[in-house]
Design an enzyme around this catalytic site. Structure first.
Site, mmCIF file in Angstrom:
data_model
loop_
_atom_site.group_PDB
_atom_site.id
_atom_site.type_symbol
_atom_site.label_atom_id
_atom_site.label_comp_id
_atom_site.label_asym_id
_atom_site.label_seq_id
_atom_site.Cartn_x
_atom_site.Cartn_y
_atom_site.Cartn_z
ATOM 1 N N SER A 120 0.847 -1.186 0.000
ATOM 2 C CA SER A 120 0.000 0.000 0.000
ATOM 3 C C SER A 120 0.885 1.238 0.000
ATOM 4 C CB SER A 120 -0.912 -0.004 1.228
ATOM 5 O OG SER A 120 -0.120 0.187 2.384
ATOM 6 N N LYS A 121 0.230 2.382 0.076
ATOM 7 C CA LYS A 121 0.933 3.667 -0.025
ATOM 8 C C LYS A 121 2.130 3.788 0.911
ATOM 9 C CE LYS A 121 -2.260 7.044 -1.876
ATOM 10 N NZ LYS A 121 -3.655 6.707 -1.558
ATOM 11 N N ARG A 122 1.977 3.283 2.106
ATOM 12 C CA ARG A 122 3.075 3.513 3.062
ATOM 13 C C ARG A 122 4.347 2.751 2.692
ATOM 14 N NH1 ARG A 122 2.733 -0.708 6.970
ATOM 15 N NH2 ARG A 122 0.822 -1.810 6.443
ATOM 16 N N HIS A 123 4.253 1.818 1.750
ATOM 17 C CA HIS A 123 5.469 1.130 1.296
ATOM 18 C C HIS A 123 6.179 1.906 0.181
ATOM 19 C CE1 HIS A 123 3.129 -2.433 2.860
ATOM 20 N NE2 HIS A 123 4.266 -2.541 3.507
ATOM 21 N N GLY A 124 5.606 3.030 -0.220
ATOM 22 C CA GLY A 124 6.216 3.796 -1.310
ATOM 23 C C GLY A 124 5.524 3.500 -2.623
#
Ligand code: GLU
Length: 292
Positions: free
Chosen positions: A240-244
């Site tokens: 998801s977004k928090r992984h880049g």
């Protein structure tokens, strides 16, 4: 029989690498078997679907060299057909009108939770005569799902997966405004497009059991299913977004070549011995589900 696969993204603004990988697998599988690969844009959610989001999908696929063998199908254009099938199920007694009000449904859910039961629709209108409903009352059309026995899916990746039918409730086919639900539309479209292999992320596995019930109620043959493990981040959580970076466009903007992205996505969940870098021709020649 011609093998026919499809990629069926919802245009929500981003071509996620997980979806892009599903597209690649479907494309390679069709090519490997001399079949056809089709594209269907699942744009029934009017609020979230925009032409811009559709273009993101088209651009991303073109950049990755994934080409469909026919013009794309837009799910929203097929609504009449989805309705037609729901009405046919109604006619056959395989579906029924449910006149429960939102308040009744909430009460049903709360009662189930209080009794520590899963919050399922209790079948209030399953065997009731629609003439008992107040005149002009809004209704949804629900599938009369089997209550006994099991639904078994012989998944080409996950093996045999089974669910007791008592665990599932009577899913909604048409909402009270007459629009088809997503679960129903997908079945009608896959059937009409003569899809032989449905390959998608395994977050759809639970949908498959419900969809299988619609196929059976219509007397349609089920396609083969292959549910692919999702892509996770280094922490083990779904990407998801928090992984880049998570969309194809992000990688393109970072300067990755499409060949590199495709090769990486292919090898993430599929392998052929020690082969690490494969040309598109080799990918087509070697790709099959036993390597997933
Ligand atoms: N539209 C769905 C999604 O984007 C895919 C449905 C399917 O492959 O059956 O998740």
């Amino acid at each position: 029989m011609t093998i026919r696969t499809r990629f069926a993204p919802s245009p929500t603004g981003l071509l996620h690498v997980g979806n892009a990988r599903a597209a690649l697998f479907n494309f390679l599988f069709a090519r490997h078997h001399g079949g056809e690969f089709l594209l269907r844009i699942e744009d029934t959610d009017k609020e979230r679907s925009t032409q811009k989001a559709v273009d993101v999908i088209f651009d991303g696929l073109a950049w990755m060299g994934i080409e469909a063998d026919a013009e794309p199908v837009f799910q929203s254009a097929r609504q009449d057909r989805h309705t037609e099938v729901a009405l046919e199920l109604l006619e056959k007694g395989q579906a029924y009108k449910c006149f429960c009000t939102p308040e009744e449904l909430t009460a049903m859910r709360e009662k189930a939770m209080a009794e520590k039961r899963p919050p399922r629709y209790d079948g209030t209108w399953r065997d009731r005569d629609p003439s008992e409903a107040p005149e002009g009352a809004p209704y949804v059309v629900r599938l009369k799902a089997p209550r006994e026995g099991e639904t078994v899916i012989k998944d080409l990746v996950q093996g045999e997966v089974r669910v007791a039918n008592a665990e599932m409730d009577d899913l909604i086919l048409l909402r009270s405004d007459g629009t088809p639900t997503y679960l129903h539309a997908v079945v009608v479209d896959d059937h009409d497009m003569e899809i032989t292999h449905v390959m998608r992320g395994d977050d759809h596995l639970t949908n498959t059991f419900r969809q299988a019930m619609i196929y059976r109620a219509m007397g349609w043959d089920l396609p083969h299913f292959a549910h692919l493990p999702l892509i996770h981040g280094p922490d083990g959580a779904k990407l998801s977004k928090r992984h880049g970076a998570q969309s194809v466009v992000d990688f393109r903007e970072e300067g990755y070549l499409p060949e590199a992205l495709c090769n990486y996505l292919l090898r993430l969940g599929w392998g052929h011995g020690d082969a690490e870098v494969l040309s598109r021709e080799e990918q087509i020649k070697l790709f099959d589900l036993d390597g997933v």
